[in-house]
Design an enzyme around this catalytic site. Sequence first.
Site, short mmCIF file in Angstrom:
data_model
loop_
_atom_site.label_atom_id
_atom_site.label_comp_id
_atom_site.label_asym_id
_atom_site.label_seq_id
_atom_site.Cartn_x
_atom_site.Cartn_y
_atom_site.Cartn_z
N HIS A 146 0.83 -0.97 0.04
CA HIS A 146 0.21 0.18 -0.05
C HIS A 146 0.46 1.38 -0.01
O HIS A 146 1.27 2.09 1.49
CB HIS A 146 -0.58 0.13 1.18
CG HIS A 146 -1.73 0.89 1.07
ND1 HIS A 146 -3.10 0.98 2.10
CD2 HIS A 146 -2.36 1.94 0.52
CE1 HIS A 146 -3.92 1.99 2.20
NE2 HIS A 146 -3.68 2.78 0.53
N HIS A 181 3.71 0.91 3.04
CA HIS A 181 3.84 0.25 4.14
C HIS A 181 2.32 -2.00 4.01
O HIS A 181 2.01 -1.44 2.68
CB HIS A 181 2.57 -0.10 5.08
CG HIS A 181 1.40 0.64 5.26
ND1 HIS A 181 0.90 1.49 4.42
CD2 HIS A 181 -0.08 -0.67 5.40
CE1 HIS A 181 -0.40 1.72 4.76
NE2 HIS A 181 -0.58 0.17 4.64
N ASP A 215 -0.01 -4.15 4.35
CA ASP A 215 -0.88 -4.46 4.61
C ASP A 215 -1.37 -6.24 4.79
O ASP A 215 -1.88 -6.68 4.39
CB ASP A 215 -2.78 -4.26 4.02
CG ASP A 215 -2.35 -2.85 4.60
OD1 ASP A 215 -2.39 -2.03 5.59
OD2 ASP A 215 -2.78 -2.27 3.38
N LYS A 229 10.31 -23.46 -22.11
CA LYS A 229 9.78 -23.42 -20.83
C LYS A 229 10.17 -25.06 -19.98
O LYS A 229 9.64 -25.72 -19.49
CB LYS A 229 8.45 -22.91 -21.17
CG LYS A 229 7.52 -23.05 -19.52
CD LYS A 229 8.70 -21.32 -18.39
CE LYS A 229 7.20 -21.47 -16.94
NZ LYS A 229 7.53 -22.41 -16.39
N ASP A 245 10.74 -26.69 -16.58
CA ASP A 245 9.16 -26.92 -15.90
C ASP A 245 9.88 -27.05 -14.82
O ASP A 245 10.24 -28.27 -14.11
CB ASP A 245 8.42 -27.58 -16.16
CG ASP A 245 7.16 -28.17 -14.95
OD1 ASP A 245 7.29 -27.23 -14.12
OD2 ASP A 245 6.14 -28.91 -15.02
#
Length: 286
Positions: free
Chosen positions: A36, A42, A44, A217, A219
Site C-alpha cells: 500500500h 506499508h 497490509d 519453458k 518446468d
Amino acid sequence: MSLKQYYDKRNFEKTPEPKGELQPVSNNQRFVIQRHAASRLHYDLRLEINGTLKSWAIPKGPSMNPTDKRLAVRTEDHPLEYLTFHGTIPKGNYGAGHMIIWDTGTFKVDTKETDKELSEQLEIGNIKLNFYGSKIRGRFALVRTTSKNDTEQWLLLKKKDEYAITTFYDAETLVPISTTRKKKVATQLKPGSLIQPMLASSTKDIFNDPNYIFELKWDGYRVIAHITNGKVLLQSRNGINYNTKFSKLHDELATIEHDVILDGEVVLVDSNGVSQFGELQNYPDS
C-alpha cells in the site's frame, strides 16, 4: 466482529474499494498481503477469520528471516471482498494511494504450537500460523505487545523452518519494478541479497519474430546462485535456501574461482530430455 469502522472511514461514491458486507463464518482460511503506497508505504496483512478480514499494517513488510521482528499495527476489519482488491484509492480518501496484491494464499493454525481456535488466539493476542503463499510460506507468529485498544501493536515473527532464510530480507525486492516502482539507475549487485529476476509473462497472442531467439519453458525450480570467495548460496527468487536440496549443484559451483551471481532454472529431465517436475519436487529422495 463488525465492519462499522471500515464503513465510517470511507465514502464509497469516491473510492473504488469494495463496500462488502459481513459474511457467515466458514471454514475458509484465506489471506492477502497488499503493498500500500499511501502517505507512508506499508504492507497490509489480512486474515480471514469469522466472516471478515482481520487486518494489520506492517511498515517494513513481512520477512522470511527469523531474526527480524516486524511491527504490525492492528487496523479495522475489512470485508472479504478485499481479498482481491487492488488499484488506486483517489487523493482525499482514507488510505489514498496505490495498492497491489503482493502475496495471497491460505493459512492454517500451527498445531505444533497450539490447539486453540483462531478466535481464541486473536482474543489473547498470540496467533500461531502456517502460511501457504507464493512469497510467504511456513510457520509464523503474530503476537500483541500492547493492551487491547484502537491502535494495538503486534509483532509478526517468522519461525525457524525449512522455508526460513538467514540473509537480509526486504519485501520491496520482490515488487515488480515495471508496475509499482520508478525505474532506478542500476546499482552494484550484492551476493546474498534478494534479487528480483526477470519473469516471463503470459499473452493472448502468439509471438513469432525472426529477429528473436526462443527457448523452451523449463518446468523446474528458479534458482539464483551467489558465489563469493568460493562460498555458494543457492536461493529461490523468494529467498529460500536450496543449498541442502541441491547439494551436488552447490558443490560443483564451489569450484568456480571468481565471484559471480548466476540466474537459472534447475530441472530434472528423462532420457528424452523432458523435464520431470514431480520427481524434482521429491529430489534428492527420488
